[in-house]
Motif scaffolding. Sequence first.
Motif, PDB file in Angstrom:
ATOM      1  N   ALA A 207      -1.940   0.095  11.898  1.00 57.47           N
ATOM      2  CA  ALA A 207      -2.994   0.817  11.169  1.00 57.47           C
ATOM      3  C   ALA A 207      -2.743   0.676   9.674  1.00 57.47           C
ATOM      4  N   ASP A 208      -3.332  -0.322   9.072  1.00 52.65           N
ATOM      5  CA  ASP A 208      -3.152  -0.557   7.634  1.00 52.65           C
ATOM      6  C   ASP A 208      -4.392  -0.036   6.919  1.00 52.65           C
ATOM      7  N   ALA A 209      -4.296   1.219   6.511  1.00 57.54           N
ATOM      8  CA  ALA A 209      -5.493   1.874   5.997  1.00 57.54           C
ATOM      9  C   ALA A 209      -5.721   1.643   4.510  1.00 57.54           C
ATOM     10  N   GLY A 210      -4.777   0.978   3.836  1.00 56.10           N
ATOM     11  CA  GLY A 210      -4.990   0.700   2.427  1.00 56.10           C
ATOM     12  C   GLY A 210      -4.234   1.640   1.525  1.00 56.10           C
ATOM     13  N   ALA A 211      -4.223   1.296   0.229  1.00 59.64           N
ATOM     14  CA  ALA A 211      -3.375   2.012  -0.719  1.00 59.64           C
ATOM     15  C   ALA A 211      -3.836   3.439  -0.971  1.00 59.64           C
ATOM     16  N   ASP A 212      -5.081   3.790  -0.617  1.00 62.53           N
ATOM     17  CA  ASP A 212      -5.575   5.130  -0.918  1.00 62.53           C
ATOM     18  C   ASP A 212      -5.391   6.095   0.244  1.00 62.53           C
ATOM     19  N   ASP A 218       4.009   6.221  -5.714  1.00 61.82           N
ATOM     20  CA  ASP A 218       5.176   5.969  -4.875  1.00 61.82           C
ATOM     21  C   ASP A 218       6.305   6.941  -5.187  1.00 61.82           C
ATOM     22  N   ASP A 219       6.541   7.198  -6.476  1.00 60.90           N
ATOM     23  CA  ASP A 219       7.640   8.091  -6.857  1.00 60.90           C
ATOM     24  C   ASP A 219       7.393   9.519  -6.381  1.00 60.90           C
ATOM     25  N   GLU A 220       6.160   9.977  -6.473  1.00 60.30           N
ATOM     26  CA  GLU A 220       5.835  11.326  -6.014  1.00 60.30           C
ATOM     27  C   GLU A 220       5.985  11.423  -4.496  1.00 60.30           C
ATOM     28  N   THR A 263       3.277   7.321   4.384  1.00 59.36           N
ATOM     29  CA  THR A 263       2.230   6.492   3.772  1.00 59.36           C
ATOM     30  C   THR A 263       0.937   6.489   4.578  1.00 59.36           C
ATOM     31  N   GLY A 264       0.891   7.248   5.661  1.00 62.57           N
ATOM     32  CA  GLY A 264      -0.316   7.265   6.479  1.00 62.57           C
ATOM     33  C   GLY A 264      -0.553   5.961   7.220  1.00 62.57           C
ATOM     34  N   ALA A 268       1.479  -2.270   4.150  1.00 64.05           N
ATOM     35  CA  ALA A 268       1.831  -2.935   2.887  1.00 64.05           C
ATOM     36  C   ALA A 268       2.685  -2.009   2.014  1.00 64.05           C
ATOM     37  N   ARG A 269       2.348  -0.717   2.044  1.00 62.04           N
ATOM     38  CA  ARG A 269       3.108   0.233   1.236  1.00 62.04           C
ATOM     39  C   ARG A 269       4.481   0.496   1.838  1.00 62.04           C
TER      40      ARG A 269
END
Length: 329
Positions: A207-212, A218-220, A263-264, A268-269
């Motif tokens: 499940a690659d839902a994207g950066a949003d 990333d730090d938070e 990361t949900g 990629a993340r």
Amino acid sequence: MVTPPTADALPAAIVDRDQWVCWRTQERDGKPTKVPIRPGTTQFASTTDPDTWTDFATARDGALATPVDGLGFVFTADDPLVGIDLDDCRDPDAAAPTAWAADLIDTLDSYTEVSPSGTGFHVLVTGSLPGGRNRAGDLELYDRARFFTVTGDHVAATPATIESRTEAVATVVDQELAAETDDTATTSGDDMWGTAETTTTTASAPADAGADTVPLSDDELLDRAKHAANGEKFTRLWNGTTSGYESHSEADMALCRQLAFWTGGDSARVDRLFRRSGLYREKWDTVHYADGSTYGEKTVERAVAATDDAYTPPEATDSAAADATQATA
């Protein structure tokens, strides 16, 4: 025949069991095949008949007195032993394993010896072998009704003892055998096992839902993971600590599953964050699979597919509630 090993050169876990045979090479269907021989005779032994096996000392004497090529150990359902056979993965001149074999030997981290040909390895562990497919390409795993040739040519960088490695074996099966069956129908089995089955396995799409998916930097996101209820465990893994895991690969998967949650399911993340962790190593970008996938790609894919839950930031929930209130106003 090379002089058979002495008891002192082998782990007590196999020497102390009366599951020994001799073996010799015989041509079968135009190919050389290792067949079990009843010690002290020229008769065939059977990997399912204990009456054709004997203790180590008797088998060794038989190997010295009769025309055979060496000693063999039989695996049974009554012992906790699992044998992992790695073929065509060692250069006899360089006396070194290929990268693929070195990774597996490192993951299993148990008694390992060089095969009679000098071109492969046998690894012995205790534990459980998952059901299903037990072989693919140059890799085979057995826990019953088979025998391994035993040379005593110990690989010095591995333990001299046979270690408990159930989780490591499961990792090897998952990473090396399951990948071979993705999206294919495969017939598995072996004539010495007397069983065969057809299995169809379909790969799960990550499940690659994207950066949003989780709208935090990333730090938070990492800061929240480190201060969560299980933050201490996350922090240990993030810092590169593998204690509590049978192998580095087990730790890699554990961190990736946590990252998949935070990361949900953004693969990629997960990959981007893992590369910042203390667990990241050169192996991550090494091609390990026939489809060209790297170790890291496959680890992330499986971690995401195995993670059902996902982190939802409180601010996202608050925003959704506010939108719902406005919509009904």
